[in-house]
Design a protein around this motif. Sequence first.
Motif, PDB file in Angstrom:
ATOM      1  N   LEU A 124       0.807  -1.219   0.000  1.00  0.00           N
ATOM      2  CA  LEU A 124       0.000   0.000   0.000  1.00  0.00           C
ATOM      3  C   LEU A 124       0.839   1.268   0.000  1.00  0.00           C
ATOM      4  O   LEU A 124       0.287   2.355  -0.200  1.00  0.00           O
ATOM      5  N   ARG A 125       2.125   1.154   0.206  1.00  0.00           N
ATOM      6  CA  ARG A 125       2.966   2.329   0.357  1.00  0.00           C
ATOM      7  C   ARG A 125       2.893   3.199  -0.893  1.00  0.00           C
ATOM      8  O   ARG A 125       3.206   2.748  -1.996  1.00  0.00           O
ATOM      9  N   PRO A 126       2.453   4.468  -0.788  1.00  0.00           N
ATOM     10  CA  PRO A 126       2.369   5.350  -1.964  1.00  0.00           C
ATOM     11  C   PRO A 126       3.759   5.729  -2.459  1.00  0.00           C
ATOM     12  O   PRO A 126       4.709   5.820  -1.680  1.00  0.00           O
ATOM     13  N   ARG A 127       3.858   5.952  -3.754  1.00  0.00           N
ATOM     14  CA  ARG A 127       5.148   6.284  -4.360  1.00  0.00           C
ATOM     15  C   ARG A 127       5.474   7.758  -4.295  1.00  0.00           C
ATOM     16  O   ARG A 127       6.534   8.179  -4.708  1.00  0.00           O
ATOM     17  N   ARG A 128       4.524   8.572  -3.863  1.00  0.00           N
ATOM     18  CA  ARG A 128       4.807   9.991  -3.706  1.00  0.00           C
ATOM     19  C   ARG A 128       4.073  10.505  -2.471  1.00  0.00           C
ATOM     20  O   ARG A 128       3.075   9.965  -2.050  1.00  0.00           O
ATOM     21  N   SER A 129       4.626  11.549  -1.917  1.00  0.00           N
ATOM     22  CA  SER A 129       4.070  12.093  -0.675  1.00  0.00           C
ATOM     23  C   SER A 129       2.816  12.904  -0.955  1.00  0.00           C
ATOM     24  O   SER A 129       2.457  13.140  -2.105  1.00  0.00           O
ATOM     25  N   GLY A 130       2.165  13.374   0.133  1.00  0.00           N
ATOM     26  CA  GLY A 130       0.937  14.149  -0.011  1.00  0.00           C
ATOM     27  C   GLY A 130      -0.126  13.615   0.911  1.00  0.00           C
ATOM     28  O   GLY A 130       0.140  13.002   1.944  1.00  0.00           O
ATOM     29  N   ASP A 131      -1.399  13.853   0.510  1.00  0.00           N
ATOM     30  CA  ASP A 131      -2.514  13.396   1.336  1.00  0.00           C
ATOM     31  C   ASP A 131      -2.487  11.877   1.497  1.00  0.00           C
ATOM     32  O   ASP A 131      -2.748  11.336   2.572  1.00  0.00           O
ATOM     33  N   ALA A 132      -2.176  11.158   0.426  1.00  0.00           N
ATOM     34  CA  ALA A 132      -2.116   9.705   0.502  1.00  0.00           C
ATOM     35  C   ALA A 132      -1.027   9.269   1.477  1.00  0.00           C
ATOM     36  O   ALA A 132      -1.190   8.313   2.232  1.00  0.00           O
ATOM     37  N   GLY A 133       0.115   9.989   1.502  1.00  0.00           N
ATOM     38  CA  GLY A 133       1.181   9.656   2.427  1.00  0.00           C
ATOM     39  C   GLY A 133       0.759   9.829   3.870  1.00  0.00           C
ATOM     40  O   GLY A 133       1.097   9.006   4.736  1.00  0.00           O
ATOM     41  N   ARG A 134      -0.004  10.866   4.179  1.00  0.00           N
ATOM     42  CA  ARG A 134      -0.468  11.090   5.546  1.00  0.00           C
ATOM     43  C   ARG A 134      -1.441   9.986   5.984  1.00  0.00           C
ATOM     44  O   ARG A 134      -1.361   9.482   7.099  1.00  0.00           O
ATOM     45  N   GLU A 135      -2.359   9.625   5.124  1.00  0.00           N
ATOM     46  CA  GLU A 135      -3.306   8.571   5.472  1.00  0.00           C
ATOM     47  C   GLU A 135      -2.604   7.220   5.569  1.00  0.00           C
ATOM     48  O   GLU A 135      -2.974   6.369   6.381  1.00  0.00           O
TER      49      GLU A 135
END
Length: 708
Positions: A95-106
């Motif tokens: 599930l680890r997102p490849r870029r930071s942002g809102d998805a990274g915080r969640e």
Amino acid sequence: MLNGVPDPYFVGNLLALLAYAGFALYFVQTLFRSGVPTSGVTYVFLAAVLCSTLWAGLFLAVDLLRWTQWIETWALPLADLLRYAFWFWFVLLLLRPRRSGDAGREYRLFVYLATAAIAAGVLLYLARIAHADWAQLSGRMAAFAALAQAVMGLVLVEQLLRNTSADMRWNAKPVCLGLGAIFLFDVFVFSQAALFQTYDGDALSIRAAAHSMAVPLLYLASRRQTNWMGKLHVSRAAVFHSASLLLVGAYLLLISGVGYYVRYTGGEWGRALQLVLSFLALIALVVLMLSGSVRARLRVYISKNFFSYRYDYREEWLRFTAILSSSGSPQETGGMVVRAMANLVESPSGALWLRNGTGEDFIQVARWNLPEIREREGAESSFVSFLQEKGWIVDVDQLRRGHADYVSLSPASWLISDARYWIAIPLLARQELIGFVVLGRPRAAIELNWEVRDLLKTAASQASSYLAQMQAAEALLESKKFDAFNRMSAFVVHDLKNIVTQLSLMMKNAKRLRDNPEFQQDMLDTVENSLEKMRQLMLQLREGEKPHHGASSGVDLEQIARRLAVSARSKGRELELQLRAPVSTRGHDERVERVIGHVVQNAFDASPPEGKVSLLLDKAGSQALVQIADQGCGMSEEFIQNRLFKPFQTTKANGMGIGAYESFQYLQELGGKISVDSKLNQGTTVTILLPLFHHVAAGADMSMLGAK
């Protein structure tokens, strides 16, 4: 052994050990043989399988070595914790997102929650080791901790399945179903222990066997593709929905309370009723987690009751822009515009209508989960005029009820006859209507208030700019193609000049050497060579003459039709004429004949040698009707709508796509129209409408004046 018959629990635990151990050996062997580069995800997955093997072995040891109390009390819970920790780690890596942002915080929120669930189990385990008095108290707390781990596992699996792109879901489904079955069974086991302070002995005894049911699904995923682990990663920007965790927790608490009540008030049927209710509740939970409609209703409810504004505008705008920019070709842009607009209001369907050329009607160019509409919306229709003048978002339900805002609007039948249509959104670029989007009803009821309208208008403005830019780019590309065509024409003229020079020299020498047999043979060869060169040039350059503008003289269409029939007969083909009325039109005689002749020639080219081609000539009100029909190969609707009358678009292997475009342009100059009705492998009918030229009536009037 019971009376010589193996204990079913023993058999189940033995099968679980063999299943996990066998899969672990197979997985290690596959890694060495495949040569696929390994990653951290692969090692974590292998560790989870090995821990599951150890856990199943300890389950079997408890069955065999009943005097070894410490295995059941200390070793088995520790192996269970390790197994859960590695499975959580495995899913979180995917599930680890490849870029930071809102998805990274969640994503970090999910990491914290999963870590807290495992940490709670570890702390309770250590407390039981340190203080024997904690054993009884920590038993129920451990059940709650295990229940939290199982729920957390279900949420992680649900996030993995939802955030995996469509093309990778084929590999993700077996893994998600296998892990989901493990966590789902544990929810059933530990929910009872948390409520009644005692475990269901039967369910606990078959736990290892039930968990081993995931092994065939994991094996299936590994058999589908060698590098199946690399295909499980989610898309670049995973979109997490944290509210699902709260929903699942609240749901389980509710079902646990109902189950407790049923068990203690149902008499001797209480336990059976509780098991049935629990099973149905778990199935309903899976359905709710995978239902897009339920998720949409939850988002709407939260937005209405917990936030002053319905939308997170930054997030919505980033998502809208990302969808628009994801189209790989101009043909996909229309579909992306529909999806981007629909996502703003949780709509599952929509369609895009754009102007078919300058000053022409609006046609449906893209659709999503809605039927195809072939009807055209006229540029001067009441609906289009309303969108152009008002620029309003039209509420189709209010339009059907005859709302006061739409008194002056006469809607099209296709819009109000289908109950799926919800709203119509105009697309304005520089105050000019270039199209409109029609959206289907949303999954959850949404009030079309000022906030929703403002968001849709802003998004429509962005989409209009995007579409206008795309159309300008296409026009620029066509212009560049014409430049290239003109450059090619210069080369052709140069070749023609060489041919003329060669023929001129031959004619000059013919006056001196016309009686020379060798010169005669050379002259024939030169003429034949020149003729072949000119044929090749004609294949390269079609319709090279500069278009003529319409003239004030009349053009007799009947004579043109007869000349075309004679020309076809000389080539061994038959053009069937149906001359129902003598008609004439304005224009240049050669130019009009070239347009009609081009359509007739295309009909012959698309038909077999014995195929029937007909030309109908008649009057249609104040216009001359020319209709050419064949029974040839036909054309697709997509080619007719998007490519037929555009330059350099053709279905012929050796065609240039110039004739149809030039014919279309000249007919527009004359004030005429052309329409095409075609079906693949059935034939094509081309209808040309031209303004009438009443030269016969004018001549009669002059005769009458002369007689007077």
